[in-house]
Enzyme design. Sequence first.
Site, PDB file in Angstrom:
ATOM      1  N   CYS A   1       0.815  -1.223   0.000  1.00 35.70           N
ATOM      2  CA  CYS A   1       0.000   0.000   0.000  1.00 35.70           C
ATOM      3  C   CYS A   1       0.846   1.269   0.000  1.00 35.70           C
ATOM      4  CB  CYS A   1      -0.963   0.006   1.184  1.00 35.70           C
ATOM      5  SG  CYS A   1      -0.186  -0.363   2.772  1.00 35.70           S
TER       6      CYS A   1
ATOM      7  N   HIS B   1      -2.895   6.309   4.603  1.00 39.53           N
ATOM      8  CA  HIS B   1      -1.470   6.568   4.773  1.00 39.53           C
ATOM      9  C   HIS B   1      -1.124   7.932   4.179  1.00 39.53           C
ATOM     10  CE1 HIS B   1      -1.182   2.585   6.125  1.00 39.53           C
ATOM     11  NE2 HIS B   1      -0.550   2.002   5.120  1.00 39.53           N
TER      12      HIS B   1
END
Length: 334
Positions: free
Chosen positions: A128, A241
């Site tokens: 990710c 994130h």
Amino acid sequence: MFDCVAVVGATGAVGTIIRQLLEDRKFEARSFKFVASRRSAGKTLAFAGKTYTVEELTPASFDGVDLAIASTPDETARDFVPEAVRRGCVVVDESGYWRMDPKVPLVIPEVNPHAVDRHQGVISSPNCSTTQMVVAMKPLHDAGRIRRVVVSSYQATSGAGLAGSRDLERGTRALLAGEDYRYECFAHPIAFNCIPQIGSPKHRGYTSEEMKMVYETQKIFDDDSIQVCPTCVRVPVSNCHSESILVETQRKITVDEARELFAAMPGIVVMDDLDKKVYPMPINCDRRDEVFVGRIREDLSSPNGLAFWCVSDNLRKGAATNAVQIAELLASKR
């Protein structure tokens, strides 16, 4: 159109989003099946107006399946992916196990869609933290050839799975109440704290998560000369994130040009107005499929350097959305 599509790990955090995306994006297949561990087998779930019973993952799960989208632990992927391929199934794999296998393409559809043509039954979706960075790098790399990247990631607890999310919520509640809490996922308290280690020690003081960003970036761009210096930090944010990224390019790219390049790139949303306090933040990127870019500025220490801030939903574009986009890319080639 595929005859039968299986979602493996269908009841997990990423698998649940994969199911939602397949339904919302009206992915076409003649039939679907949903597979998970023994613990989840027998549960029922709704999909596209029908009720399905979750099946236990076994080699026979892939009989008659021509596409599987899988989100499982690495060791599970190690064991089941070869069984699926032997049965004629193409696997889009979310785990980290197959990513660096030279026979397995590592694909982000906005960045290297051509790589899927080389698959031999397995296609990997990147980590990710790598995915959002590489999407943001792509237009700059095409325009000016990126030679070096310095990146610091601020990674949400959802990236550590359901246990990580529980640790944030329950640990915060306990700390505010003055109570003890035994963390099940993190080695240190995550409530009101930052942990500068994600993954195990791997290479010369870098962690496994950090080295993934190095190796995966080079593989996706098919360019081992790109230098990447990563620092990965777990922060007390539930989802999405964030990354502070500095790139150095062979050809100088100005802020105005970079903003235009980002805006023209599919999958990127520019939020960049410092005077008006407009920039990406996890709170406004949650449950979105794009990569958000802001704080675009020239590097004061390097003539060809460009700095920017990047945020993306790690469960969606960082995982589920990218896998479904790969499946859509495969479907378009049938």
